[in-house]
Design a protein around this motif. Structure first.
Motif, PDB file in Angstrom:
ATOM      1  N   CYS A  37      -2.974   2.988  -5.290  1.00 53.76           N
ATOM      2  CA  CYS A  37      -2.167   2.414  -4.223  1.00 53.76           C
ATOM      3  C   CYS A  37      -2.495   3.087  -2.898  1.00 53.76           C
ATOM      4  O   CYS A  37      -2.617   4.306  -2.819  1.00 53.76           O
ATOM      5  CB  CYS A  37      -0.687   2.598  -4.549  1.00 53.76           C
ATOM      6  SG  CYS A  37       0.382   1.691  -3.421  1.00 53.76           S
ATOM      7  N   ASP A  38      -2.647   2.282  -1.843  1.00 55.77           N
ATOM      8  CA  ASP A  38      -2.927   2.794  -0.500  1.00 55.77           C
ATOM      9  C   ASP A  38      -1.672   2.884   0.355  1.00 55.77           C
ATOM     10  O   ASP A  38      -1.540   3.794   1.164  1.00 55.77           O
ATOM     11  CB  ASP A  38      -3.914   1.878   0.237  1.00 55.77           C
ATOM     12  CG  ASP A  38      -5.330   2.020  -0.255  1.00 55.77           C
ATOM     13  OD1 ASP A  38      -5.663   3.059  -0.845  1.00 55.77           O
ATOM     14  OD2 ASP A  38      -6.112   1.083  -0.045  1.00 55.77           O
ATOM     15  N   VAL A  39      -0.762   1.928   0.212  1.00 53.68           N
ATOM     16  CA  VAL A  39       0.438   1.854   1.049  1.00 53.68           C
ATOM     17  C   VAL A  39       1.621   1.485   0.167  1.00 53.68           C
ATOM     18  O   VAL A  39       1.552   0.532  -0.606  1.00 53.68           O
ATOM     19  CB  VAL A  39       0.278   0.799   2.170  1.00 53.68           C
ATOM     20  CG1 VAL A  39       1.541   0.712   3.018  1.00 53.68           C
ATOM     21  CG2 VAL A  39      -0.941   1.095   3.041  1.00 53.68           C
ATOM     22  N   CYS A  40       2.715   2.239   0.333  1.00 54.48           N
ATOM     23  CA  CYS A  40       3.930   1.988  -0.437  1.00 54.48           C
ATOM     24  C   CYS A  40       5.012   1.362   0.441  1.00 54.48           C
ATOM     25  O   CYS A  40       4.944   1.415   1.663  1.00 54.48           O
ATOM     26  CB  CYS A  40       4.473   3.297  -1.008  1.00 54.48           C
ATOM     27  SG  CYS A  40       3.337   4.135  -2.122  1.00 54.48           S
ATOM     28  N   TYR A  44       9.134   5.154   0.090  1.00 54.66           N
ATOM     29  CA  TYR A  44       8.246   5.654  -0.954  1.00 54.66           C
ATOM     30  C   TYR A  44       6.965   6.176  -0.320  1.00 54.66           C
ATOM     31  O   TYR A  44       6.555   5.726   0.744  1.00 54.66           O
ATOM     32  CB  TYR A  44       7.918   4.556  -1.968  1.00 54.66           C
ATOM     33  CG  TYR A  44       9.121   4.138  -2.757  1.00 54.66           C
ATOM     34  CD1 TYR A  44       9.391   4.704  -3.991  1.00 54.66           C
ATOM     35  CD2 TYR A  44      10.017   3.211  -2.248  1.00 54.66           C
ATOM     36  CE1 TYR A  44      10.515   4.343  -4.716  1.00 54.66           C
ATOM     37  CE2 TYR A  44      11.153   2.843  -2.957  1.00 54.66           C
ATOM     38  CZ  TYR A  44      11.386   3.415  -4.193  1.00 54.66           C
ATOM     39  OH  TYR A  44      12.508   3.063  -4.894  1.00 54.66           O
ATOM     40  N   SER A  45       6.334   7.138  -0.980  1.00 53.49           N
ATOM     41  CA  SER A  45       5.104   7.738  -0.480  1.00 53.49           C
ATOM     42  C   SER A  45       4.021   7.647  -1.539  1.00 53.49           C
ATOM     43  O   SER A  45       4.295   7.752  -2.738  1.00 53.49           O
ATOM     44  CB  SER A  45       5.310   9.221  -0.157  1.00 53.49           C
ATOM     45  OG  SER A  45       6.298   9.383   0.808  1.00 53.49           O
ATOM     46  N   VAL A  46       2.773   7.479  -1.083  1.00 57.08           N
ATOM     47  CA  VAL A  46       1.635   7.571  -1.986  1.00 57.08           C
ATOM     48  C   VAL A  46       1.522   9.040  -2.378  1.00 57.08           C
ATOM     49  O   VAL A  46       1.560   9.930  -1.527  1.00 57.08           O
ATOM     50  CB  VAL A  46       0.335   7.101  -1.304  1.00 57.08           C
ATOM     51  CG1 VAL A  46      -0.854   7.319  -2.225  1.00 57.08           C
ATOM     52  CG2 VAL A  46       0.436   5.644  -0.894  1.00 57.08           C
ATOM     53  N   THR A  47       1.436   9.309  -3.672  1.00 54.76           N
ATOM     54  CA  THR A  47       1.419  10.678  -4.175  1.00 54.76           C
ATOM     55  C   THR A  47       0.068  11.001  -4.793  1.00 54.76           C
ATOM     56  O   THR A  47      -0.404  10.287  -5.678  1.00 54.76           O
ATOM     57  CB  THR A  47       2.535  10.879  -5.214  1.00 54.76           C
ATOM     58  OG1 THR A  47       3.768  10.494  -4.616  1.00 54.76           O
ATOM     59  CG2 THR A  47       2.629  12.307  -5.658  1.00 54.76           C
ATOM     60  N   CYS A  61       7.585   9.573   5.501  1.00 56.54           N
ATOM     61  CA  CYS A  61       6.354  10.152   4.954  1.00 56.54           C
ATOM     62  C   CYS A  61       5.582   9.069   4.211  1.00 56.54           C
ATOM     63  O   CYS A  61       6.143   8.306   3.434  1.00 56.54           O
ATOM     64  CB  CYS A  61       6.676  11.303   4.007  1.00 56.54           C
ATOM     65  SG  CYS A  61       5.198  12.121   3.367  1.00 56.54           S
ATOM     66  N   SER A  62       4.275   8.991   4.448  1.00 55.79           N
ATOM     67  CA  SER A  62       3.459   7.972   3.791  1.00 55.79           C
ATOM     68  C   SER A  62       2.567   8.534   2.693  1.00 55.79           C
ATOM     69  O   SER A  62       2.095   7.807   1.839  1.00 55.79           O
ATOM     70  CB  SER A  62       2.602   7.228   4.819  1.00 55.79           C
ATOM     71  OG  SER A  62       1.708   8.116   5.455  1.00 55.79           O
ATOM     72  N   PHE A  63       2.308   9.866   2.716  1.00 61.47           N
ATOM     73  CA  PHE A  63       1.409  10.461   1.722  1.00 61.47           C
ATOM     74  C   PHE A  63       1.892  11.859   1.364  1.00 61.47           C
ATOM     75  O   PHE A  63       2.069  12.700   2.237  1.00 61.47           O
ATOM     76  CB  PHE A  63      -0.018  10.524   2.274  1.00 61.47           C
ATOM     77  CG  PHE A  63      -1.036  10.974   1.279  1.00 61.47           C
ATOM     78  CD1 PHE A  63      -1.544  10.088   0.344  1.00 61.47           C
ATOM     79  CD2 PHE A  63      -1.483  12.277   1.262  1.00 61.47           C
ATOM     80  CE1 PHE A  63      -2.483  10.489  -0.591  1.00 61.47           C
ATOM     81  CE2 PHE A  63      -2.426  12.697   0.334  1.00 61.47           C
ATOM     82  CZ  PHE A  63      -2.926  11.802  -0.588  1.00 61.47           C
ATOM     83  N   MET A  64       2.140  12.080   0.065  1.00 60.29           N
ATOM     84  CA  MET A  64       2.606  13.377  -0.422  1.00 60.29           C
ATOM     85  C   MET A  64       1.476  14.089  -1.165  1.00 60.29           C
ATOM     86  O   MET A  64       0.710  13.464  -1.894  1.00 60.29           O
ATOM     87  CB  MET A  64       3.775  13.201  -1.390  1.00 60.29           C
ATOM     88  CG  MET A  64       4.999  12.531  -0.798  1.00 60.29           C
ATOM     89  SD  MET A  64       5.933  13.570   0.326  1.00 60.29           S
ATOM     90  CE  MET A  64       6.721  14.693  -0.795  1.00 60.29           C
ATOM     91  N   SER A  66       1.019  17.737  -3.424  1.00 58.62           N
ATOM     92  CA  SER A  66       1.651  18.926  -4.021  1.00 58.62           C
ATOM     93  C   SER A  66       3.121  19.052  -3.653  1.00 58.62           C
ATOM     94  O   SER A  66       3.618  20.139  -3.365  1.00 58.62           O
ATOM     95  CB  SER A  66       0.893  20.192  -3.606  1.00 58.62           C
ATOM     96  OG  SER A  66      -0.415  20.169  -4.093  1.00 58.62           O
ATOM     97  N   GLY A  67       3.819  17.927  -3.610  1.00 64.86           N
ATOM     98  CA  GLY A  67       5.245  17.929  -3.342  1.00 64.86           C
ATOM     99  C   GLY A  67       5.629  18.044  -1.879  1.00 64.86           C
ATOM    100  O   GLY A  67       6.802  18.089  -1.546  1.00 64.86           O
ATOM    101  N   ASN A  68       4.633  18.096  -0.995  1.00 62.47           N
ATOM    102  CA  ASN A  68       4.901  18.194   0.446  1.00 62.47           C
ATOM    103  C   ASN A  68       4.327  16.985   1.169  1.00 62.47           C
ATOM    104  O   ASN A  68       3.311  16.432   0.753  1.00 62.47           O
ATOM    105  CB  ASN A  68       4.262  19.462   1.016  1.00 62.47           C
ATOM    106  CG  ASN A  68       4.826  20.712   0.386  1.00 62.47           C
ATOM    107  OD1 ASN A  68       6.029  20.887   0.338  1.00 62.47           O
ATOM    108  ND2 ASN A  68       3.948  21.559  -0.125  1.00 62.47           N
ATOM    109  N   CYS A  69       4.966  16.626   2.260  1.00 63.06           N
ATOM    110  CA  CYS A  69       4.453  15.512   3.055  1.00 63.06           C
ATOM    111  C   CYS A  69       3.157  15.937   3.737  1.00 63.06           C
ATOM    112  O   CYS A  69       3.084  17.002   4.355  1.00 63.06           O
ATOM    113  CB  CYS A  69       5.485  15.077   4.092  1.00 63.06           C
ATOM    114  SG  CYS A  69       4.966  13.613   5.000  1.00 63.06           S
ATOM    115  N   ALA A  70       2.126  15.116   3.615  1.00 66.61           N
ATOM    116  CA  ALA A  70       0.831  15.415   4.220  1.00 66.61           C
ATOM    117  C   ALA A  70       0.483  14.435   5.330  1.00 66.61           C
ATOM    118  O   ALA A  70      -0.393  14.719   6.147  1.00 66.61           O
ATOM    119  CB  ALA A  70      -0.258  15.407   3.153  1.00 66.61           C
ATOM    120  N   GLU A  71       1.152  13.286   5.350  1.00 62.81           N
ATOM    121  CA  GLU A  71       0.854  12.255   6.351  1.00 62.81           C
ATOM    122  C   GLU A  71       2.091  11.391   6.572  1.00 62.81           C
ATOM    123  O   GLU A  71       2.798  11.071   5.629  1.00 62.81           O
ATOM    124  CB  GLU A  71      -0.305  11.396   5.851  1.00 62.81           C
ATOM    125  CG  GLU A  71      -0.886  10.456   6.854  1.00 62.81           C
ATOM    126  CD  GLU A  71      -2.120   9.754   6.299  1.00 62.81           C
ATOM    127  OE1 GLU A  71      -2.138   8.518   6.330  1.00 62.81           O
ATOM    128  OE2 GLU A  71      -3.031  10.441   5.813  1.00 62.81           O
TER     129      GLU A  71
END
Length: 86
Positions: A37-40, A44-47, A61-64, A66-71
């Motif tokens: 998945c590219d976009v949720c 919800y975030s892509v994990t 948040c769009s991308f998680m 290791s449990g943290n928001c990255a993007e």
């Protein structure tokens, strides 16, 4: 160019193109049936590393990773506290 609605991806077989449903729940844009998945959907975030949609613990948040928001979603930036702010 062949495009599909949200929640579907382009399936090509020879010269035939059809839209097939993404296998991941809450996924708006997927690469293929296997669940990449590219976009949720909102909330919800892509994990990473499975590229699945998980309920986001960080608003916008769009991308998680290791449990943290990255993007963050468009229009938001990630601050030093790991939060997405406008």
């Amino acid at each position: 160019c062949f495009q599909c609605n949200d929640g579907y991806y382009v399936y090509s077989s020879g010269t035939q193109h059809t839209c097939k449903k993404c296998s991941q729940n809450y996924c708006l844009k997927c690469v293929n049936f296997f669940g990449v998945c590219d976009v949720c959907q909102d909330g919800y975030s892509v994990t990473y590393p499975y590229y699945t949609c998980q309920l986001s613990t960080v608003q916008h948040c769009s991308f998680m990773y290791s449990g943290n928001c990255a993007e963050c979603h468009d229009g938001y930036v990630l601050n030093n506290n790991g939060q997405c702010v406008s």
